[in-house]
Design a protein around this motif. Structure first.
Motif, short mmCIF file in Angstrom:
data_model
loop_
_atom_site.label_atom_id
_atom_site.label_comp_id
_atom_site.label_asym_id
_atom_site.label_seq_id
_atom_site.Cartn_x
_atom_site.Cartn_y
_atom_site.Cartn_z
N VAL A 43 0.16 -2.83 5.54
CA VAL A 43 0.05 -1.88 4.29
C VAL A 43 -1.70 -1.56 4.27
O VAL A 43 -1.76 -0.34 4.12
N THR A 96 -2.66 0.66 7.27
CA THR A 96 -1.83 2.27 7.13
C THR A 96 -2.71 2.91 6.08
O THR A 96 -3.00 4.18 6.39
N GLY A 97 -3.28 2.36 4.98
CA GLY A 97 -4.24 3.05 4.02
C GLY A 97 -5.39 3.39 4.71
O GLY A 97 -5.84 4.75 4.46
N CYS A 108 2.05 0.67 -0.45
CA CYS A 108 0.86 1.20 0.04
C CYS A 108 0.15 2.22 -0.82
O CYS A 108 -1.28 2.13 -0.46
N THR A 112 2.36 8.71 -0.19
CA THR A 112 3.22 7.46 0.22
C THR A 112 4.84 7.42 -0.30
O THR A 112 5.43 6.66 -0.02
#
Length: 165
Positions: free
Chosen positions: A24, A27-28, A52, A122
């Motif tokens: 997570v 990804t951010g 996220c 997201t």
């Protein structure tokens, strides 16, 4: 691993939940890095109360710094929670789009008058019909993007995912 890189798992989360946090967070981080968020910049997180999104608000604050602007979009019930993630963040309720989707004087324009440097989406997926007022978030939020700003959406279509295998 060095001891300084190890942290205890909070008792309130499972081992599976703890194991998913790096994905997570990365990804951010990748979304804001790819979007070009810099210190003093502005970031809008769509889905700020999801997995996220929660981490995205915090990463955006760290990358934008004290002079930057971070805002999140979530539901009414989650507004207080998202506000706790970042005391400086503006939190907008998607259930009342008229409060923030007014191009001239809505909350999105007031929060970042020159537009958003990065819009981190997201939520929107071409497959599941997630939308606002019958349109996808990325389409509705495009007018609020800064001239050189970017919309980074993390949800691809099922077809794109199947191409990976």
């Amino acid at each position: 691993a060095a001891d300084k890189h190890i942290a205890y798992k909070p008792p309130s989360i499972s081992f599976n939940e703890a194991a998913s946090l790096p994905t997570v967070a990365l990804t951010g981080y990748q979304a804001f890095k790819k979007g070009g968020l810099k210190e003093g910049g502005s970031a809008l997180v769509v889905g700020a109360s999801g997995g996220c999104g929660i981490v995205g608000v915090q990463i955006a604050r760290a990358m934008a710094g004290c002079q930057g602007m971070v805002a999140g979009i979530c539901s009414t019930a989650n507004v207080p929670f998202v506000q706790q993630l970042d005391a400086q963040a503006t939190v907008l309720d998607y259930k009342y789009p008229e409060t923030f989707l007014e191009p001239k004087d809505g909350a999105l324009t007031r929060a970042s008058p020159c537009g958003w440097d990065v819009i981190y989406d997201t939520v929107t997926s071409p497959d599941n019909g997630d939308n606002l007022k019958g349109q996808r978030y990325d389409v509705l939020l495009e007018p609020f993007r800064a001239d050189k700003g970017k919309v980074v959406a993390i949800n691809g279509s099922a077809w794109r995912w199947t191409c990976l295998f």
